[in-house]
Write a protein that holds these residues in place. Structure first.
Motif, PDB file in Angstrom:
ATOM      1  N   TYR A  48      -9.880  33.574   2.503  1.00  0.00           N
ATOM      2  CA  TYR A  48      -9.742  34.130   3.528  1.00  0.00           C
ATOM      3  C   TYR A  48     -10.354  35.606   3.493  1.00  0.00           C
ATOM      4  O   TYR A  48     -11.242  36.214   4.091  1.00  0.00           O
ATOM      5  CB  TYR A  48      -8.467  34.107   4.341  1.00  0.00           C
ATOM      6  CG  TYR A  48      -8.153  35.114   5.527  1.00  0.00           C
ATOM      7  CD1 TYR A  48      -8.819  34.449   6.662  1.00  0.00           C
ATOM      8  CD2 TYR A  48      -7.636  36.218   5.477  1.00  0.00           C
ATOM      9  CE1 TYR A  48      -8.627  35.256   7.969  1.00  0.00           C
ATOM     10  CE2 TYR A  48      -7.505  36.951   6.573  1.00  0.00           C
ATOM     11  CZ  TYR A  48      -7.934  36.494   7.705  1.00  0.00           C
ATOM     12  OH  TYR A  48      -7.754  37.181   8.968  1.00  0.00           O
ATOM     13  N   ASN A  67     -15.198  36.440  10.061  1.00  0.00           N
ATOM     14  CA  ASN A  67     -14.918  35.691   8.899  1.00  0.00           C
ATOM     15  C   ASN A  67     -15.749  34.366   8.757  1.00  0.00           C
ATOM     16  O   ASN A  67     -15.696  33.519   9.841  1.00  0.00           O
ATOM     17  CB  ASN A  67     -13.522  35.678   8.720  1.00  0.00           C
ATOM     18  CG  ASN A  67     -12.932  34.993   7.438  1.00  0.00           C
ATOM     19  OD1 ASN A  67     -13.676  34.155   6.767  1.00  0.00           O
ATOM     20  ND2 ASN A  67     -12.003  35.566   6.979  1.00  0.00           N
ATOM     21  N   ASN A  68     -16.531  34.146   7.774  1.00  0.00           N
ATOM     22  CA  ASN A  68     -17.278  32.926   8.067  1.00  0.00           C
ATOM     23  C   ASN A  68     -17.037  31.967   6.626  1.00  0.00           C
ATOM     24  O   ASN A  68     -17.670  31.246   6.428  1.00  0.00           O
ATOM     25  CB  ASN A  68     -18.926  33.207   7.945  1.00  0.00           C
ATOM     26  CG  ASN A  68     -19.377  34.246   6.720  1.00  0.00           C
ATOM     27  OD1 ASN A  68     -18.469  34.557   5.734  1.00  0.00           O
ATOM     28  ND2 ASN A  68     -20.552  34.157   6.483  1.00  0.00           N
ATOM     29  N   ALA A  72     -11.553  30.822   7.622  1.00  0.00           N
ATOM     30  CA  ALA A  72     -11.747  31.609   8.865  1.00  0.00           C
ATOM     31  C   ALA A  72     -10.758  31.353  10.175  1.00  0.00           C
ATOM     32  O   ALA A  72     -10.420  32.230  10.847  1.00  0.00           O
ATOM     33  CB  ALA A  72     -13.312  31.443   9.405  1.00  0.00           C
ATOM     34  N   THR A  75      -7.553  33.611  11.236  1.00  0.00           N
ATOM     35  CA  THR A  75      -7.607  35.270  11.729  1.00  0.00           C
ATOM     36  C   THR A  75      -6.493  35.281  12.724  1.00  0.00           C
ATOM     37  O   THR A  75      -5.628  36.439  12.662  1.00  0.00           O
ATOM     38  CB  THR A  75      -8.930  35.550  12.218  1.00  0.00           C
ATOM     39  OG1 THR A  75      -9.181  34.463  13.355  1.00  0.00           O
ATOM     40  CG2 THR A  75     -10.045  35.477  11.109  1.00  0.00           C
TER      41      THR A  75
END
Length: 125
Positions: A48, A67-68, A72, A75
């Protein structure tokens, strides 16, 4: 009082701030992504935390920080908290408290971005 006759010449002042703003925006995005990653909760894998990145979008007028990574989808759960799983007997085991790391980084990045915009050197064309 009588004003004298005369003429005033007016010239256009052409200033392009686009490249300066784009540089500041790109740097702000990278710094904000790093800030979020540094303050992200760490799990057992660290996936993460490692997934944060930024990208200029909308023709360089906006920066997206996202966030890829493989985790993700965490989050929202991490930022705002969530109910924990119930036991097999149906008993509620409580809630996971929020671990804010995105909003504080946004607030810091916004302040720095506005400050850095004031430092752009204006050069007439």
């Amino acid at each position: 009082m009588v004003m004298g006759s005369g003429s005033i010449d007016v010239y256009d002042l052409k200033i392009d701030l686009t490249s300066g703003i784009k540089e500041v925006l790109e740097k702000t995005g990278k710094d904000a992504a790093a800030d979020i990653a540094n303050n992200s909760p760490t799990g057992t894998t660290g996936r993460y935390k490692a997934g944060w990145t930024s990208q200029l979008i909308n023709g360089g007028k906006t920066v997206a920080i996202y966030n890829n990574g493989k985790d993700a989808t965490l989050t929202h759960l991490l930022e705002f908290g969530t109910a924990k799983r119930t036991t097999k007997s149906g008993k509620n085991t409580g809630v996971m408290s929020p671990r804010e790391h995105i909003r504080p980084a946004y607030n810091r990045a916004k302040a720095k971005y506005l400050n850095d915009l004031n430092k752009i050197i204006i050069k007439p064309e």
